[in-house]
Every structure is written in structure tokens, then in C-alpha cells.
Design an enzyme around this catalytic site. Structure first.
Site, short mmCIF file in Angstrom:
data_model
loop_
_atom_site.label_atom_id
_atom_site.label_comp_id
_atom_site.label_asym_id
_atom_site.label_seq_id
_atom_site.Cartn_x
_atom_site.Cartn_y
_atom_site.Cartn_z
N ASN A 283 -1.84 -4.60 -2.36
CA ASN A 283 -2.04 -5.75 -1.47
C ASN A 283 -3.47 -6.26 -1.67
OD1 ASN A 283 -2.36 -7.52 0.66
ND2 ASN A 283 -2.35 -5.93 2.26
N SER B 114 -6.90 3.30 3.03
CA SER B 114 -7.90 3.97 2.19
C SER B 114 -7.28 4.97 1.22
CB SER B 114 -8.98 4.62 3.06
OG SER B 114 -9.64 3.62 3.82
N LYS C 42 -4.85 -8.86 -0.50
CA LYS C 42 -5.41 -9.60 0.65
C LYS C 42 -6.06 -10.90 0.15
CE LYS C 42 -5.77 -5.19 2.92
NZ LYS C 42 -6.37 -4.36 3.94
N GLU D 146 0.74 2.63 8.13
CA GLU D 146 -0.67 2.33 7.89
C GLU D 146 -1.46 2.50 9.18
OE1 GLU D 146 -1.21 -0.33 4.22
OE2 GLU D 146 -0.97 -1.64 5.93
N GLU E 92 -3.43 -6.48 10.01
CA GLU E 92 -4.34 -7.65 10.03
C GLU E 92 -3.61 -8.88 10.57
OE1 GLU E 92 -5.67 -7.27 5.97
OE2 GLU E 92 -6.62 -5.39 6.55
N HIS F 105 1.86 -6.39 8.99
CA HIS F 105 0.58 -5.78 8.61
C HIS F 105 -0.39 -5.85 9.79
CE1 HIS F 105 -3.22 -5.05 6.61
NE2 HIS F 105 -2.52 -4.49 5.64
N GLY G 134 -9.13 0.06 5.17
CA GLY G 134 -10.41 -0.51 4.76
C GLY G 134 -11.62 0.25 5.29
#
Ligand code: PGA
Length: 252
Positions: A10, A215, A12, A169, A99, A97, A175
Site C-alpha cells: 500500500n 510496521s 498511500k 492492522e 487512515e 483502512h 507507520g
């Protein structure tokens, strides 16, 4: 879709078109004949068509999108529909997701509509779930994951669900450089398979691919992928570097 080993990158909101093309070239050159792992490249929208052409003749490489709209078409300035994604060769789309949940306030009702649109257009959803650090510290992580999964999955039949990939996740690992331990990942993945068994049945739960994300990198992928219920990874930061991403692909 039967259970597979999958590594999905991904990207992003990163890379120029030139850098994107070069990255795909470097990745496919290194792993093109390693077809036991399904590789999914998830670039930003403007690069989908170009990368679709690059991946066309590659072994077990597929294209994914980072988002799609809840509607099929119409006056939604700035949005992209699943139908459009299908027309440029996308086979997968990320839905749920963290985000999208956090910055764009997307909710379960949106995910259901997006997944319906994706399935109508022959695109498999990679449905992401995960708890925040607060939810884990207060021992609510199993409850949160149960809610995130059941609210959405109850809207889908067995046949529809057979097209899903699930990604666990933990938000605190995305991140941050802080990965879930292999034991934490295995515990949650097994728990997720249990929820899917309750909603559908054990054969369906045994067949779904469940990816770990947060990560995951070239150093820790092997230990994570060795877990019985971890079928691969959804990779953010480490998917932006060809050598790291390829090492992750070779980590099974
Ligand atoms: P990360 O992102 O690998 O950079 O933590 C994972 C993701 O958000 O899918």
C-alpha cells in the site's frame, strides 16, 4: 478465492509517476518467477493504468486501489468508482483502512456500500480492521475487532464473503515502527478466524486469507508469516523500497 500467501504493498500518497514505474520495474525483475506468493501493488489512483500495463504479463502480480466510492457513477467531484477501477485492471481495493476511518471519518455503513460496489465490479475487497492503543491498553481489542467485523460481514452472503481478504492492522503499529509481536498477531488472527466461523462456518474461515499490517518489514516479516493464521502482509512504508518489499515477499 482459496487461502493464499499474499504480500500487498500500500503506497498511500507517495511517489511520482516516474518513481512509481521504476519501483514496479525493480520489484517485478526481482520476484517475477516466484509465483507461490500473490503480489498486490496498491499505488495512488493516477498511476493505476500505467502500472496495470506494467503488471499485465507478470507472474501472479495484481493491481489494487486504495479506495473506491460508494456509488457507481454520478456527480461526485474528485471521487473514483469501482467500475472505473475495474476498467483499468484492478482486482483488489482497500476498504476500512484506519487512515480512512480516522482522517475521512468513514464508517461501517460506508464500508458495506463500497464493498458491494467492488464485488459488483469483480474486485475483491481487502477489508482492514484494527484497534487503537487505548483500546488495547483497556483490554477492549477483541471487542473492537468483533464489532468492526460483524457489523460489516453480516451484510454479505457466503458467496460474497468468499471474495474477501481480511487485513488485521493494529492502529498503534501503522507507520510507527512498533510491530505487533508474532504472538499478538497470531492470537488476533486466530480470533478473527473464530469470528468468521461464528458468522459463516469453519470451512469458510479456514479458506480466507488474513494479512497482518503495521510496521511489517524485511526484518520481522519471516517471524510474522511463520504464524499459523498469518497468511501474509499488508505493507505500507516498506513497500516503497524495492529491496525491502522483495525481501518481505521472500519471507514465507
Ligand atoms: P506501515 O503501513 O507498514 O507503514 O505501518 C501499513 C498500512 O497502513 O497498510
Amino acid at each position: 478465492m482459496s487461502r493464499q500467501k499474499i504480500v500487498a504493498g500500500n503506497w498511500k500518497m507517495n511517489k511520482s509517476l516516474q518513481d512509481a514505474k521504476m519501483l514496479v520495474e525493480m520489484i517485478t525483475n526481482q520476484v517475477n518467477d516466484f509465483d507461490e506468493v500473490t503480489k498486490i501493488i496498491i499505488p495512488p489512483f493516477p498511476y493505476l493504468n500505467t502500472i496495470s500495463e506494467q503488471l499485465a504479463k507478470k507472474e501472479n502480480f495484481f493491481l489494487g486501489a486504495q479506495n473506491c466510492h460508494t456509488n457507481a457513477n454520478g456527480a461526485f467531484t474528485g471521487e473514483v468508482s469501482a467500475n472505473m477501477l475495474n476498467s483499468v485492471g484492478c482486482h483488489y481495493v482497500l476498504v476500512g483502512h484506519s487512515e480512512r476511518r480516522q482522517y475521512f471519518k468513514e464508517k461501517e455503513a460506508d464500508f458495506v456500500l463500497k464493498i458491494k460496489e467492488a464485488l459488483k465490479n469483480n474486485i475483491s475487497p481487502i477489508f482492514c480492521v484494527g484497534e487503537t492503543i487505548h483500546e488495547r491498553k483497556t483490554d477492549n481489542h477483541f471487542k473492537v475487532i468483533t464489532e468492526q467485523l460483524t457489523t460489516v460481514l453480516k451484510e454479505f452472503t457466503v458467496t460474497e464473503f468468499s471474495k474477501f481478504i481480511i487485513a488485521y492492522e493494529p492502529v498503534w503499529a501503522i507507520g510507527t515502527g512498533e510491530t505487533a509481536t508474532a504472538a499478538q498477531a497470531q492470537e488476533m488472527h486466530a480470533f478473527i478466524r473464530g469470528i468468521i466461523t461464528d458468522i459463516y462456518d469453519s470451512a469458510i474461515a479456514g479458506n480466507v486469507s488474513i494479512l497482518y499490517g503495521g510496521s511489517c518489514n524485511a526484518q520481522n516479516a519471516q517471524e510474522l508469516f511463520a504464524c499459523k493464521d498469518v497468511d501474509g502482509g499488508l505493507i505500507g512504508g516498506a513497500s516503497l523500497n524495492a529491496d525491502d518489499f522483495c525481501k518481505i515477499i521472500f519471507s514465507f
